[in-house]
Design a protein around this motif. Structure first.
Motif, short mmCIF file in Angstrom:
data_model
loop_
_atom_site.label_atom_id
_atom_site.label_comp_id
_atom_site.label_asym_id
_atom_site.label_seq_id
_atom_site.Cartn_x
_atom_site.Cartn_y
_atom_site.Cartn_z
N LYS A 1 0.80 -1.22 0.00
CA LYS A 1 0.00 0.00 0.00
C LYS A 1 0.84 1.28 0.00
N GLU A 2 2.10 1.19 0.48
CA GLU A 2 2.96 2.39 0.47
C GLU A 2 3.24 2.81 -0.96
N ILE A 3 3.14 1.85 -1.88
CA ILE A 3 3.44 2.15 -3.28
C ILE A 3 2.15 2.35 -4.07
N PHE A 4 1.24 1.40 -3.95
CA PHE A 4 0.03 1.46 -4.76
C PHE A 4 -1.14 0.83 -4.04
N MET B 1 -7.22 5.42 -7.42
CA MET B 1 -5.89 4.85 -7.16
C MET B 1 -5.05 5.79 -6.31
N ASN B 2 -4.12 5.20 -5.59
CA ASN B 2 -3.20 5.96 -4.79
C ASN B 2 -1.78 5.48 -5.05
N LEU B 3 -0.90 6.42 -5.42
CA LEU B 3 0.51 6.08 -5.66
C LEU B 3 1.38 6.78 -4.63
N TYR B 4 2.26 6.04 -4.00
CA TYR B 4 3.20 6.57 -3.01
C TYR B 4 2.50 7.42 -1.94
N GLU B 5 1.28 7.09 -1.61
CA GLU B 5 0.49 7.83 -0.62
C GLU B 5 0.50 9.33 -0.89
N THR B 6 0.69 9.70 -2.14
CA THR B 6 0.81 11.10 -2.53
C THR B 6 -0.16 11.46 -3.66
N HIS B 7 -0.22 10.55 -4.63
CA HIS B 7 -1.01 10.83 -5.83
C HIS B 7 -2.36 10.13 -5.74
N ARG B 8 -3.42 10.87 -5.99
CA ARG B 8 -4.75 10.29 -6.03
C ARG B 8 -5.24 10.46 -7.46
#
Ligand SMILES: [Zn+2]
Length: 238
Positions: free
Chosen positions: A184-187, A204-211
């Protein structure tokens, strides 16, 4: 037609995107986002050459963009320092380094923007959305793909369409199915298929930064057909 359930069809040797005979395996999202130690049960689908190898340059380029925009993520920072920076500094990839540097626009007050080729961005997300659909339903997603990414401004999108995206998660509360990702930290992602609208939705969530919200749009329609009329919406609420 309802999407076929994820049964035995995945064993067929067909491309997740076009249905042609598969020649390889594609990671969803691309494997280059997952550093060692974060590769537990990655999602894969079968793929033809056109929808895998031929897009690998875009994967590498987008990885650099995504990681440069994920500085609050410890894992992303590590990949940047250990892989990307070294990669760019290698003499053979001087071209890549110059091209990456030329896309960074500095803000006068500090920090900066990254200019991204919108065609690359679209193909990159389309690939992931189609891959996730195939992974869950075992057939090819019909129609076109559209997305909204919190860290990239899409200036061509109307205010109404933006609003449609902002309302989407709430609109289908309770109906989202968790992707149950192991890194989950990545995707991470959740999805919903709406039978009434014949649409696939994925958040989707990438690197807990991008939504990133990806949606499919049935043939003959486009994103602006879904714009929520803001004035009407406010009246309904009041
Ligand atoms: Zn294909």
């Amino acid at each position: 037609m309802n999407p076929r359930l994820n049964t035995n069809s995945k064993s067929e040797n067909e491309c997740y995107w076009c249905g042609e005979i598969a020649t390889g395996t594609e990671h969803v999202p691309p494997q280059n986002l997952f550093p060692k130690g974060f590769r537990k049960e990655l999602i894969t689908v079968k793929s033809c050459k056109k929808h895998n190898e031929d897009l690998s340059k875009i994967d590498e380029r987008m990885r650099i963009n995504i990681i440069m925009l994920s500085h609050t993520s410890k894992v992303a920072r590590k990949i940047f320092e250990e892989k990307i920076l070294k990669g760019i500094q290698r003499e053979q990839s001087a071209g890549l380094g110059i091209s990456v540097a030329s896309t960074i626009l500095e803000k006068p007050e500090g920090g900066g923007y990254i200019k991204v080729n919108s065609q690359h961005l679209n193909v990159y997300i389309e690939k992931i959305v189609r891959g996730l659909y195939y992974h869950n339903f075992g057939n090819q997603l019909p129609g076109t793909i559209h997305h909204l990414w919190n860290n990239f401004n899409d200036l061509s999108l109307s205010a109404n369409a933006h609003f449609y995206y902002f309302e989407l998660e709430k609109k289908y509360t309770e109906q989202w199915i968790n992707g149950n990702c192991k890194n989950k930290e990545i995707f991470d992602y959740k999805y919903h298929y709406c039978n009434k609208e014949k649409q696939f939705f994925v958040i989707m969530n990438l690197y807990e930064t991008h939504r990133i919200i990806g949606i499919s749009i049935p043939k003959g329609k486009n994103i602006e057909d879904y714009g929520v009329d803001i004035e009407k919406y406010i009246k309904q609420k009041s």
